[in-house]
Every structure is written in C-alpha cells, then in structure tokens.
Design an enzyme around this catalytic site. Structure first.
Site, PDB file in Angstrom:
ATOM      1  N   GLU A  31       0.834  -1.196   0.000  1.00 13.34           N
ATOM      2  CA  GLU A  31       0.000   0.000   0.000  1.00 13.34           C
ATOM      3  C   GLU A  31       0.872   1.250   0.000  1.00 13.34           C
ATOM      4  O   GLU A  31       2.043   1.219   0.359  1.00 13.34           O
ATOM      5  CB  GLU A  31      -0.936   0.017   1.212  1.00 13.34           C
ATOM      6  CG  GLU A  31      -0.343  -0.465   2.522  1.00 13.34           C
ATOM      7  CD  GLU A  31       0.820   0.353   3.053  1.00 13.34           C
ATOM      8  OE1 GLU A  31       0.747   1.606   2.946  1.00 13.34           O
ATOM      9  OE2 GLU A  31       1.782  -0.227   3.576  1.00 13.34           O
TER      10      GLU A  31
ATOM     11  N   GLU B 178       4.491  -0.384   1.577  1.00 11.10           N
ATOM     12  CA  GLU B 178       4.679  -0.593   0.130  1.00 11.10           C
ATOM     13  C   GLU B 178       4.717  -2.069  -0.249  1.00 11.10           C
ATOM     14  O   GLU B 178       4.849  -2.400  -1.420  1.00 11.10           O
ATOM     15  CB  GLU B 178       5.969   0.068  -0.382  1.00 11.10           C
ATOM     16  CG  GLU B 178       6.068   1.554  -0.210  1.00 11.10           C
ATOM     17  CD  GLU B 178       7.389   2.108  -0.725  1.00 11.10           C
ATOM     18  OE1 GLU B 178       8.106   1.401  -1.482  1.00 11.10           O
ATOM     19  OE2 GLU B 178       7.731   3.247  -0.362  1.00 11.10           O
TER      20      GLU B 178
END
Length: 346
Positions: free
Chosen positions: A173, A314
């Site tokens: 994310e 991430e």
C-alpha cells in the site's frame, strides 16, 4: 461478482495433509530440521492442493489511496507525497520496486483513491473510487456502496493477476495517513485499546504522535461501529478495502497471499472478519516496528516469517519473504528422499 460471491471463501481442504507431512518428513534431513520452512511448505501444499507447490510468478499489488484524516494532522507528511510516491513506484525507483527486482517479483500499482487526477499515468491500474476518503474524525470515511465497490475492485484486480499467471499475491500500500486508519480498524476489529494501536506511521515527533492520538480518539468517539463492513465505512481507506478484497479473491482462487506490515495486517484482519476462512490463505511476512503490529498478529494467531524492525509499507516486507516461500516449495520439489540417500550409503 457480487460482495456475497467475494465473501464465499471455502475453508482450506486438508485432505492432502498426511501425504504432505509424510513427504516433508521423508526428505534428506532429520525430521523437523528445517523448522518453520517445513510448516510453510505444508501450508503452501494445502493452499495449492498439490504435493509439489510452485511459486513462479509472485506478484505485488500496491494499492494507493489518500485519507481525509491527514487534514486533522495525523500524518507527518502531506497527501501530495502519495502522488509523488505513486510516480516513484511507476518509475521503478521505490524501495518496493527495487526489492521486487531483487526477488524476481512483478509489481502492479493501483489508484484506489488518490486525491489527485492520475488518469494520465501510464502503467497505473485505474480503479479510483473517490478522490480520497472523508475525515474520519468528523464523519464516515466513505459510503457503504463505496466500501463495497472498493472491496470488489480489489477482488477483480487480484483475480485478473491470477488469471494472467500470478501464483503468489503480495499486498502492499501507499497512502499518507493510512496508519491512522489502520489503527482505528485494529481498535474495533481486533479489538484492542486504541492507544495500543497508535504508532509513529511514517514518522512523528512526540508532539505529532500526541496529536495523532488525540484525533483518533475523537474519531473513535464519533461511532461505536464494530461490524466489519460498518467499521470500514466509518474508519477505513480505499486502498485498505481493496487489499482486503484482493486477499478474499486470492483465497477463493486457492492462491497464497503474503501479508506485509501493520496496514496490510489491518486489511487482512478486515478480510478475515468478513470471511473467517480467508485466514487459512494468509502468509504473514514480518512483524514491523509499528506499535500495535505484534498485538494484531498475536490476535490473529499469526506467526510472521521475519522480524527486521521495518515499518515502510509498500509491500517491502512481503517481498523479502518471497525467497522463503520459494525455498519451501523447493523443499518438496527438489530435495532428495532420505530413503534414497540411505540406500546409496549402503
């Protein structure tokens, strides 16, 4: 696909468990000598329903979205950083893309709800539900139809990746303020004391962290939601919802899912509260340095593979676990049988 379809996840079929355990114990090593890798090999075999699981096409899905909570001061950086990091990911210069190259994983970047027009970005999967969420400290972050749309979009994106050959889905994310949203989700869905859920996120001064706590207490006091879909509506983010949807679709397809850090685990918690059987398909990559992550993992009876004191997000932690997943597959497909080794030694 409807939401009911997405939530219809079947419990793991354990028919092959005795055969898999026998195969693992029969390899050229003392029984149990590879510890957690043997457990991982068993889980992968059960998920894929084969005695020799394979991971050839690991794929990281990075969902990006913005949060109205940032306007109330819960983040150390402005929402504009989300756009800059999406561009960095697309350019292949983010930590996640560097790690993906290092472990041989593909990366797909998705606009779930970035508060900017990204329609001109090549290589970006355009799935925007809205231009960021509302501010959870004063109102619900999204409408129920938006929450459902985000869950379904995540499911479709994962299903498409799997149809194109992905055999391991890693979830990542990007979104300034999303650790605040994840803390609220954990608070209601774990459940856990809110103060135990609130951490530094992307980095706060002591004063900034106290401000974050204050805003999140204000948000929590606004709604007493505890049902998972209502909790998502009141406190969630579009990228978190899409991650949960991607997990559910992967579980339905019999594909293992690598869960990243604090925010990824909050998305997994949401998915599991919506469809408890989805827990069987989760591989928890690491325990992060973010406050609350270890508590949330323990509440889900999850044993992470790594502990590297990371808190970037991430999908970086999930990517670093990919070699362990591949090694577990190799144990079942490439290691000699103990009986053959003993026969050769006679």
């Amino acid at each position: 696909m409807t939401l009911d379809d997405l939530l219809a996840v079947s419990a793991l079929d354990r028919t092959l468990e005795p055969a898999l355990k026998g195969a693992i114990d029969g390899k050229a090593k003392p029984p149990g000598a590879l510890g957690r890798i043997e457990e991982l090999a068993l889980t992968l075999g059960l998920i894929q329903r084969r005695l020799k699981p394979v991971v050839d096409r690991p794929t990281l899905l990075v969902f990006a979205g913005d949060h109205g909570l940032t306007r109330s001061g819960v983040a150390a950086f402005p929402s504009s950083v989300t756009v800059a990091m999406v561009d960095t990911l697309l350019a292949g210069r983010a930590t996640a893309t560097a790690f993906a190259r290092a472990v041989g994983a593909e990366v797909r970047v998705i606009d779930a709800g970035v508060a900017a027009d990204l329609s001109d970005r090549e290589g970006l999967i355009h799935a925007k539900v809205a231009f960021g969420t509302a501010d959870a400290s004063v109102e619900p972050t999204m409408a129920e139809d938006q929450a459902e749309a985000a869950l379904l979009a995540g499911g479709r994106i994962a299903a498409e990746a799997i149809a194109n050959g992905a055999d391991l889905i890693a979830l990542g994310e990007m979104g300034i303020g999303n650790s605040a949203s994840a803390a609220l989700l954990m608070h209601r869905l774990a459940p856990a004391r809110l103060d135990a859920c609130v951490g530094q996120g992307a980095g706060h001064s002591p004063e900034g962290l106290e401000r974050k706590r204050s805003v999140l207490h204000q948000a929590a006091a606004r709604s007493d939601a505890t049902e998972p879909l209502d909790v998502l509506v009141q406190f969630g983010g579009y990228e978190i919802a899409m991650m949960a949807g991607a997990l559910l679709a992967s579980a339905k397809a019999g594909v293992p899912v690598l869960i990243d850090g604090f925010i990824g685990t909050a998305a997994a918690l949401l998915a599991v509260r919506l469809a408890p059987a989805a827990r069987d398909y989760c591989l928890f990559a690491h325990v992060s340095a973010e406050a609350g992550h270890r508590v949330m993992l323990e509440g889900m009876d999850a044993r992470p593979l790594l502990a590297l004191e990371m808190r970037l997000g991430e999908g970086t932690g999930a990517l670093l676990a990919v070699p362990l997943v591949r090694a577990a597959c190799a144990l079942l497909s490439e290691v000699a049988e103990l009986s053959d080794v003993l026969e050769a030694a006679r």
